[in-house]
Design an enzyme around this catalytic site. Sequence first.
Site, PDB file in Angstrom:
ATOM      1  N   LYS A  14       0.907  -1.117  -0.067  1.00 15.47           N
ATOM      2  CA  LYS A  14      -0.347   0.489  -0.366  1.00 15.47           C
ATOM      3  C   LYS A  14       0.858   1.508   0.123  1.00 15.47           C
ATOM      4  O   LYS A  14       0.251   2.690  -0.621  1.00 15.47           O
ATOM      5  CB  LYS A  14      -0.720   0.369   1.099  1.00 15.47           C
ATOM      6  N   ARG A  89      -9.359   0.946   8.969  1.00 16.07           N
ATOM      7  CA  ARG A  89      -9.002  -0.797   9.664  1.00 16.07           C
ATOM      8  C   ARG A  89      -9.691  -0.951  10.227  1.00 16.07           C
ATOM      9  O   ARG A  89      -9.098  -2.688  10.695  1.00 16.07           O
ATOM     10  CB  ARG A  89      -7.554  -0.585  10.282  1.00 16.07           C
ATOM     11  N   ARG A 161      11.860  -0.956  10.911  1.00 11.98           N
ATOM     12  CA  ARG A 161      11.109  -0.591  11.703  1.00 11.98           C
ATOM     13  C   ARG A 161      11.064  -1.344  12.572  1.00 11.98           C
ATOM     14  O   ARG A 161      11.066  -2.355  13.253  1.00 11.98           O
ATOM     15  CB  ARG A 161       9.696  -0.110  10.848  1.00 11.98           C
ATOM     16  N   ARG A 172       0.291  -9.397  13.531  1.00 16.28           N
ATOM     17  CA  ARG A 172      -0.054  -8.036  12.964  1.00 16.28           C
ATOM     18  C   ARG A 172      -0.902  -8.713  11.362  1.00 16.28           C
ATOM     19  O   ARG A 172      -1.883  -7.604  11.192  1.00 16.28           O
ATOM     20  CB  ARG A 172       1.351  -7.188  11.877  1.00 16.28           C
TER      21      ARG A 172
HETATM   22  P1  AP5 Z   1       4.894  -1.202   1.707  1.00 13.30           P
HETATM   23  O1  AP5 Z   1       4.632  -0.504   0.098  1.00 13.30           O
HETATM   24  O2  AP5 Z   1       5.559  -0.731   2.563  1.00 13.30           O
HETATM   25  O3  AP5 Z   1       3.322  -1.735   2.876  1.00 13.30           O
HETATM   26  P2  AP5 Z   1       2.405  -1.412   3.040  1.00 13.30           P
HETATM   27  O4  AP5 Z   1       1.160  -1.793   2.552  1.00 13.30           O
HETATM   28  O5  AP5 Z   1       2.473  -0.252   3.521  1.00 13.30           O
HETATM   29  O6  AP5 Z   1       3.055  -2.180   4.471  1.00 13.30           O
HETATM   30  P3  AP5 Z   1       2.646  -1.699   6.052  1.00 13.30           P
HETATM   31  O7  AP5 Z   1       3.731  -2.905   6.669  1.00 13.30           O
HETATM   32  O8  AP5 Z   1       2.729  -0.262   6.493  1.00 13.30           O
HETATM   33  O9  AP5 Z   1       1.229  -1.794   6.650  1.00 13.30           O
HETATM   34  P4  AP5 Z   1       0.893  -1.936   7.964  1.00 13.30           P
HETATM   35  O10 AP5 Z   1      -0.541  -1.438   7.343  1.00 13.30           O
HETATM   36  O11 AP5 Z   1       0.837  -2.698   9.072  1.00 13.30           O
HETATM   37  O12 AP5 Z   1       1.186  -0.276   8.371  1.00 13.30           O
HETATM   38  P5  AP5 Z   1       0.868   0.917   8.769  1.00 13.30           P
HETATM   39  O13 AP5 Z   1       2.867   1.632   8.813  1.00 13.30           O
HETATM   40  O14 AP5 Z   1      -0.255   1.255   8.106  1.00 13.30           O
HETATM   41  O15 AP5 Z   1       5.619  -2.510   1.321  1.00 13.30           O
HETATM   42  C1  AP5 Z   1       6.332  -3.507   1.550  1.00 13.30           C
HETATM   43  C2  AP5 Z   1       7.946  -4.888   1.659  1.00 13.30           C
HETATM   44  O16 AP5 Z   1       7.604  -5.463   0.323  1.00 13.30           O
HETATM   45  C3  AP5 Z   1       8.465  -2.812   0.814  1.00 13.30           C
HETATM   46  O17 AP5 Z   1       9.650  -3.650   2.014  1.00 13.30           O
HETATM   47  C4  AP5 Z   1       8.519  -3.284  -0.138  1.00 13.30           C
HETATM   48  O18 AP5 Z   1       9.721  -2.711  -0.790  1.00 13.30           O
HETATM   49  C5  AP5 Z   1       7.888  -4.581  -0.474  1.00 13.30           C
HETATM   50  N1  AP5 Z   1       7.187  -4.615  -1.538  1.00 13.30           N
HETATM   51  C6  AP5 Z   1       6.177  -3.763  -2.317  1.00 13.30           C
HETATM   52  N2  AP5 Z   1       5.387  -3.725  -3.328  1.00 13.30           N
HETATM   53  C7  AP5 Z   1       6.443  -4.991  -3.304  1.00 13.30           C
HETATM   54  C8  AP5 Z   1       5.786  -6.275  -4.470  1.00 13.30           C
HETATM   55  N3  AP5 Z   1       5.142  -6.217  -5.786  1.00 13.30           N
HETATM   56  N4  AP5 Z   1       6.813  -6.779  -5.179  1.00 13.30           N
HETATM   57  C9  AP5 Z   1       7.791  -7.271  -3.901  1.00 13.30           C
HETATM   58  N5  AP5 Z   1       7.834  -6.090  -2.937  1.00 13.30           N
HETATM   59  C10 AP5 Z   1       7.253  -5.238  -2.444  1.00 13.30           C
HETATM   60  O19 AP5 Z   1       0.372   0.812  10.634  1.00 13.30           O
HETATM   61  C11 AP5 Z   1       1.787   0.439  11.422  1.00 13.30           C
HETATM   62  C12 AP5 Z   1       0.578   0.002  12.785  1.00 13.30           C
HETATM   63  O20 AP5 Z   1       0.426   1.255  13.409  1.00 13.30           O
HETATM   64  C13 AP5 Z   1      -0.458  -0.493  12.891  1.00 13.30           C
HETATM   65  O21 AP5 Z   1       0.533  -1.823  13.387  1.00 13.30           O
HETATM   66  C14 AP5 Z   1      -0.806  -0.261  14.190  1.00 13.30           C
HETATM   67  O22 AP5 Z   1      -0.417  -0.152  15.236  1.00 13.30           O
HETATM   68  C15 AP5 Z   1      -1.133   1.523  13.606  1.00 13.30           C
HETATM   69  N6  AP5 Z   1      -2.239   2.207  12.637  1.00 13.30           N
HETATM   70  C16 AP5 Z   1      -1.726   2.658  11.303  1.00 13.30           C
HETATM   71  N7  AP5 Z   1      -3.424   3.273  11.122  1.00 13.30           N
HETATM   72  C17 AP5 Z   1      -4.008   2.228  11.956  1.00 13.30           C
HETATM   73  C18 AP5 Z   1      -5.958   2.346  11.808  1.00 13.30           C
HETATM   74  N8  AP5 Z   1      -5.775   3.037  10.897  1.00 13.30           N
HETATM   75  N9  AP5 Z   1      -6.596   1.981  13.388  1.00 13.30           N
HETATM   76  C19 AP5 Z   1      -5.584   1.386  14.195  1.00 13.30           C
HETATM   77  N10 AP5 Z   1      -4.322   1.172  14.448  1.00 13.30           N
HETATM   78  C20 AP5 Z   1      -3.282   1.977  13.165  1.00 13.30           C
END
Ligand code: AP5
Length: 217
Positions: A14, A89, A161, A172
Amino acid sequence: MRRLILLGAPGAGKGTQAQLLEKLYLIPQISTGDILRTAKQACTPLGLAAKPYMDKGLLVPDELIIGLIRERLQQEDMHQGWILDGFPRTTVQAEALDSLLNEIQQDLEGVILIDVPEAVLFDRLVGRRTCPLCKKVVHIAFNPPSPDCANPECPKQWLQREDDKPEVVPTRLQRYRAETEPLIGYYQAQGKLHTLNGDQSPDTVQKQLIALMDPPV
Ligand code: AP5
Protein backbone atom coordinates in the site's frame (compact mmCIF):
# COMPACT_ATOMS: atom_id res chain seq x y z
CA MET A 1 -10.64 8.32 -9.17
CA ARG A 2 -9.18 10.99 -6.88
CA ARG A 3 -10.54 9.97 -3.47
CA LEU A 4 -9.60 6.43 -2.68
CA ILE A 5 -8.59 3.89 -0.10
CA LEU A 6 -5.74 1.42 -0.58
CA LEU A 7 -6.71 -1.66 1.39
CA GLY A 8 -4.53 -4.68 2.06
CA ALA A 9 -2.60 -6.69 4.61
CA PRO A 10 0.60 -5.43 6.23
CA GLY A 11 3.27 -5.67 3.54
CA ALA A 12 0.80 -5.80 0.62
CA GLY A 13 2.49 -2.76 -0.94
CA LYS A 14 0.00 0.00 0.00
CA GLY A 15 2.71 2.48 1.02
CA THR A 16 4.90 1.70 -2.01
CA GLN A 17 1.99 2.27 -4.41
CA ALA A 18 0.58 5.29 -2.55
CA GLN A 19 3.95 7.08 -2.78
CA LEU A 20 4.05 6.46 -6.55
CA LEU A 21 0.44 7.62 -7.05
CA GLU A 22 1.03 10.73 -4.93
CA LYS A 23 3.84 11.82 -7.27
CA LEU A 24 1.93 10.97 -10.43
CA TYR A 25 -1.44 12.48 -9.57
CA LEU A 26 -0.29 15.20 -7.13
CA ILE A 27 -2.79 14.13 -4.50
CA PRO A 28 -1.67 13.50 -0.91
CA GLN A 29 -1.18 10.09 0.63
CA ILE A 30 -2.54 9.94 4.16
CA SER A 31 -0.76 7.12 5.94
CA THR A 32 -2.01 6.72 9.50
CA GLY A 33 1.02 4.49 10.18
CA ASP A 34 3.44 7.28 9.11
CA ILE A 35 1.53 9.90 11.13
CA LEU A 36 1.66 7.66 14.21
CA ARG A 37 5.36 6.81 13.76
CA THR A 38 6.23 10.52 13.47
CA ALA A 39 4.19 11.25 16.61
CA LYS A 40 5.84 8.34 18.41
CA GLN A 41 9.32 9.55 17.50
CA ALA A 42 8.49 13.08 18.67
CA CYS A 43 6.92 11.71 21.91
CA THR A 44 3.73 13.76 21.40
CA PRO A 45 0.65 12.75 23.46
CA LEU A 46 -0.69 10.87 20.39
CA GLY A 47 2.63 9.10 19.90
CA LEU A 48 2.93 8.11 23.55
CA ALA A 49 -0.63 6.77 23.56
CA ALA A 50 -0.05 4.79 20.34
CA LYS A 51 3.39 3.36 21.16
CA PRO A 52 2.41 0.39 23.38
CA TYR A 53 -0.06 -0.85 20.76
CA MET A 54 2.22 -0.32 17.75
CA ASP A 55 5.22 -1.97 19.35
CA LYS A 56 3.16 -5.13 19.98
CA GLY A 57 1.68 -5.17 16.47
CA LEU A 58 -1.81 -4.30 17.73
CA LEU A 59 -4.19 -1.70 16.32
CA VAL A 60 -4.32 1.67 18.05
CA PRO A 61 -7.78 2.41 19.58
CA ASP A 62 -10.34 3.65 17.05
CA GLU A 63 -11.04 6.96 18.83
CA LEU A 64 -7.40 8.11 18.50
CA ILE A 65 -7.32 7.36 14.78
CA ILE A 66 -10.74 8.75 13.91
CA GLY A 67 -9.89 12.13 15.53
CA LEU A 68 -6.66 12.27 13.57
CA ILE A 69 -8.36 11.56 10.22
CA ARG A 70 -11.18 14.02 10.94
CA GLU A 71 -8.61 16.78 11.32
CA ARG A 72 -6.42 15.74 8.37
CA LEU A 73 -9.21 15.35 5.80
CA GLN A 74 -10.37 18.91 6.39
CA GLN A 75 -7.00 20.49 5.67
CA GLU A 76 -6.46 22.72 2.65
CA ASP A 77 -4.35 20.28 0.59
CA MET A 78 -7.11 17.65 0.63
CA HIS A 79 -9.42 19.48 -1.76
CA GLN A 80 -8.13 17.88 -4.98
CA GLY A 81 -8.27 14.35 -3.59
CA TRP A 82 -6.55 11.93 -1.24
CA ILE A 83 -5.20 8.40 -0.97
CA LEU A 84 -5.93 6.76 2.36
CA ASP A 85 -3.25 4.20 3.25
CA GLY A 86 -3.82 2.21 6.44
CA PHE A 87 -7.21 3.74 7.24
CA PRO A 88 -9.88 2.53 7.80
CA ARG A 89 -8.82 -0.68 9.49
CA THR A 90 -11.92 -1.65 11.45
CA THR A 91 -15.64 -1.52 10.73
CA VAL A 92 -15.99 1.24 13.36
CA GLN A 93 -13.40 3.32 11.46
CA ALA A 94 -15.11 2.66 8.11
CA GLU A 95 -18.48 3.79 9.49
CA ALA A 96 -16.87 6.89 11.02
CA LEU A 97 -15.28 7.70 7.64
CA ASP A 98 -18.64 7.35 5.86
CA SER A 99 -20.28 9.78 8.25
CA LEU A 100 -17.37 12.25 8.14
CA LEU A 101 -17.40 12.27 4.31
CA ASN A 102 -21.12 12.80 4.37
CA GLU A 103 -20.66 15.73 6.76
CA ILE A 104 -17.93 17.40 4.65
CA GLN A 105 -19.72 16.49 1.39
CA GLN A 106 -16.98 14.45 -0.22
CA ASP A 107 -17.33 11.10 -1.95
CA LEU A 108 -15.21 8.03 -1.56
CA GLU A 109 -14.72 7.07 -5.23
CA GLY A 110 -13.17 3.64 -4.83
CA VAL A 111 -11.43 1.13 -2.62
CA ILE A 112 -8.54 -0.82 -4.12
CA LEU A 113 -7.64 -4.07 -2.41
CA ILE A 114 -4.02 -5.06 -3.06
CA ASP A 115 -4.26 -8.79 -2.59
CA VAL A 116 -1.14 -10.76 -1.63
CA PRO A 117 -0.99 -14.34 -0.30
CA GLU A 118 -0.11 -14.49 3.37
CA ALA A 119 2.94 -16.71 2.68
CA VAL A 120 4.58 -13.78 0.81
CA LEU A 121 3.85 -11.11 3.43
CA PHE A 122 6.23 -12.24 6.18
CA ASP A 123 9.33 -11.99 3.95
CA ARG A 124 8.25 -8.64 2.59
CA LEU A 125 7.86 -7.19 6.08
CA VAL A 126 11.05 -8.45 7.70
CA GLY A 127 13.10 -7.33 4.65
CA ARG A 128 11.60 -3.84 4.46
CA ARG A 129 13.83 -0.81 5.12
CA THR A 130 12.88 2.89 5.18
CA CYS A 131 14.88 6.07 4.68
CA PRO A 132 14.46 8.14 7.88
CA LEU A 133 14.65 11.37 5.87
CA CYS A 134 12.54 10.99 2.72
CA LYS A 135 10.50 7.99 4.02
CA LYS A 136 11.19 6.04 0.84
CA VAL A 137 10.42 2.35 1.31
CA VAL A 138 12.64 -0.38 -0.15
CA HIS A 139 13.22 -4.10 0.34
CA ILE A 140 16.65 -5.64 0.84
CA ALA A 141 15.90 -8.37 -1.75
CA PHE A 142 12.77 -7.50 -3.77
CA ASN A 143 13.16 -3.75 -4.24
CA PRO A 144 16.78 -2.89 -3.34
CA PRO A 145 17.72 0.73 -2.55
CA SER A 146 19.41 2.71 -5.27
CA PRO A 147 22.80 4.03 -4.10
CA ASP A 148 22.25 7.33 -5.92
CA CYS A 149 19.41 9.00 -3.97
CA ALA A 150 18.85 12.44 -5.52
CA ASN A 151 18.48 14.15 -2.12
CA PRO A 152 21.87 15.62 -1.10
CA GLU A 153 20.83 15.46 2.58
CA CYS A 154 20.03 11.75 2.38
CA PRO A 155 21.84 9.91 5.19
CA LYS A 156 21.82 6.75 3.00
CA GLN A 157 20.92 4.82 6.09
CA TRP A 158 18.10 2.35 5.69
CA LEU A 159 16.28 1.55 8.94
CA GLN A 160 14.08 -1.39 9.95
CA ARG A 161 10.75 -0.55 11.59
CA GLU A 162 10.28 -1.86 15.15
CA ASP A 163 7.11 -3.67 14.13
CA ASP A 164 8.87 -5.41 11.21
CA LYS A 165 10.89 -7.54 13.63
CA PRO A 166 10.10 -11.24 13.02
CA GLU A 167 8.60 -11.66 16.52
CA VAL A 168 5.99 -8.88 15.94
CA VAL A 169 4.93 -9.62 12.34
CA PRO A 170 2.68 -12.65 13.10
CA THR A 171 0.53 -10.54 15.48
CA ARG A 172 0.07 -7.88 12.82
CA LEU A 173 -1.03 -10.43 10.24
CA GLN A 174 -3.41 -11.99 12.74
CA ARG A 175 -4.95 -8.58 13.64
CA TYR A 176 -5.39 -7.87 9.92
CA ARG A 177 -7.36 -11.09 9.44
CA ALA A 178 -9.52 -10.49 12.50
CA GLU A 179 -10.16 -6.74 12.34
CA THR A 180 -9.46 -5.41 8.83
CA GLU A 181 -10.41 -8.23 6.44
CA PRO A 182 -14.15 -7.73 7.18
CA LEU A 183 -13.84 -4.38 5.34
CA ILE A 184 -13.59 -6.29 2.06
CA GLY A 185 -17.24 -7.30 2.44
CA TYR A 186 -18.16 -3.85 3.75
CA TYR A 187 -16.93 -2.09 0.60
CA GLN A 188 -18.09 -4.86 -1.72
CA ALA A 189 -21.60 -4.23 -0.41
CA GLN A 190 -21.18 -0.53 -1.29
CA GLY A 191 -20.09 -1.49 -4.85
CA LYS A 192 -16.76 0.32 -4.38
CA LEU A 193 -14.27 -2.54 -4.19
CA HIS A 194 -11.68 -3.30 -6.89
CA THR A 195 -9.18 -6.10 -6.35
CA LEU A 196 -5.64 -6.18 -7.77
CA ASN A 197 -3.16 -9.03 -7.64
CA GLY A 198 -0.37 -7.54 -5.50
CA ASP A 199 1.89 -10.58 -5.92
CA GLN A 200 3.53 -9.09 -9.02
CA SER A 201 6.34 -6.59 -9.49
CA PRO A 202 5.73 -3.08 -8.10
CA ASP A 203 5.73 -1.73 -11.70
CA THR A 204 3.06 -4.19 -12.84
CA VAL A 205 0.89 -3.41 -9.81
CA GLN A 206 1.31 0.28 -10.49
CA LYS A 207 0.22 -0.05 -14.14
CA GLN A 208 -2.92 -1.89 -13.06
CA LEU A 209 -3.65 0.76 -10.43
CA ILE A 210 -3.25 3.56 -12.95
CA ALA A 211 -5.65 1.79 -15.28
CA LEU A 212 -8.28 2.03 -12.52
CA MET A 213 -7.73 5.74 -11.96
CA ASP A 214 -8.31 8.71 -14.26
CA PRO A 215 -5.44 9.65 -16.60
CA PRO A 216 -2.91 11.94 -14.87
CA VAL A 217 -3.46 15.73 -15.37
P1 AP5 B 1 4.92 -1.57 1.76
O1 AP5 B 1 4.54 -0.79 0.56
O2 AP5 B 1 5.70 -0.85 2.80
O3 AP5 B 1 3.66 -2.32 2.39
P2 AP5 B 1 2.40 -1.74 3.16
O4 AP5 B 1 1.19 -2.42 2.60
O5 AP5 B 1 2.40 -0.24 3.16
O6 AP5 B 1 2.70 -2.35 4.57
P3 AP5 B 1 2.70 -1.71 6.05
O7 AP5 B 1 3.44 -2.69 6.90
O8 AP5 B 1 3.24 -0.31 6.05
O9 AP5 B 1 1.24 -1.74 6.38
P4 AP5 B 1 0.64 -1.76 7.74
O10 AP5 B 1 -0.73 -1.60 7.31
O11 AP5 B 1 0.90 -2.90 8.62
O12 AP5 B 1 1.44 -0.61 8.52
P5 AP5 B 1 1.03 0.87 8.94
O13 AP5 B 1 2.23 1.71 8.83
O14 AP5 B 1 -0.22 1.30 8.24
O15 AP5 B 1 5.73 -2.86 1.25
C1 AP5 B 1 6.29 -3.80 2.17
C2 AP5 B 1 7.66 -4.27 1.64
O16 AP5 B 1 7.46 -5.02 0.44
C3 AP5 B 1 8.62 -3.13 1.27
O17 AP5 B 1 9.91 -3.51 1.62
C4 AP5 B 1 8.47 -2.98 -0.26
O18 AP5 B 1 9.67 -2.51 -0.84
C5 AP5 B 1 8.15 -4.41 -0.68
N1 AP5 B 1 7.21 -4.45 -1.79
C6 AP5 B 1 6.16 -3.61 -2.03
N2 AP5 B 1 5.51 -3.98 -3.15
C7 AP5 B 1 6.16 -5.09 -3.61
C8 AP5 B 1 5.95 -5.95 -4.74
N3 AP5 B 1 4.95 -5.72 -5.60
N4 AP5 B 1 6.79 -6.99 -4.91
C9 AP5 B 1 7.82 -7.23 -4.02
N5 AP5 B 1 8.05 -6.43 -2.96
C10 AP5 B 1 7.24 -5.39 -2.75
O19 AP5 B 1 0.61 0.65 10.47
C11 AP5 B 1 1.58 0.38 11.47
C12 AP5 B 1 0.89 0.33 12.83
O20 AP5 B 1 0.29 1.61 13.14
C13 AP5 B 1 -0.26 -0.68 12.97
O21 AP5 B 1 0.19 -1.97 13.28
C14 AP5 B 1 -1.08 -0.04 14.11
O22 AP5 B 1 -0.50 -0.28 15.37
C15 AP5 B 1 -0.97 1.44 13.80
N6 AP5 B 1 -2.05 1.93 12.90
C16 AP5 B 1 -1.89 2.50 11.68
N7 AP5 B 1 -3.08 2.82 11.15
C17 AP5 B 1 -4.03 2.43 12.05
C18 AP5 B 1 -5.43 2.48 12.06
N8 AP5 B 1 -6.14 2.99 11.03
N9 AP5 B 1 -6.08 1.98 13.15
C19 AP5 B 1 -5.40 1.48 14.20
N10 AP5 B 1 -4.07 1.39 14.26
C20 AP5 B 1 -3.37 1.88 13.18
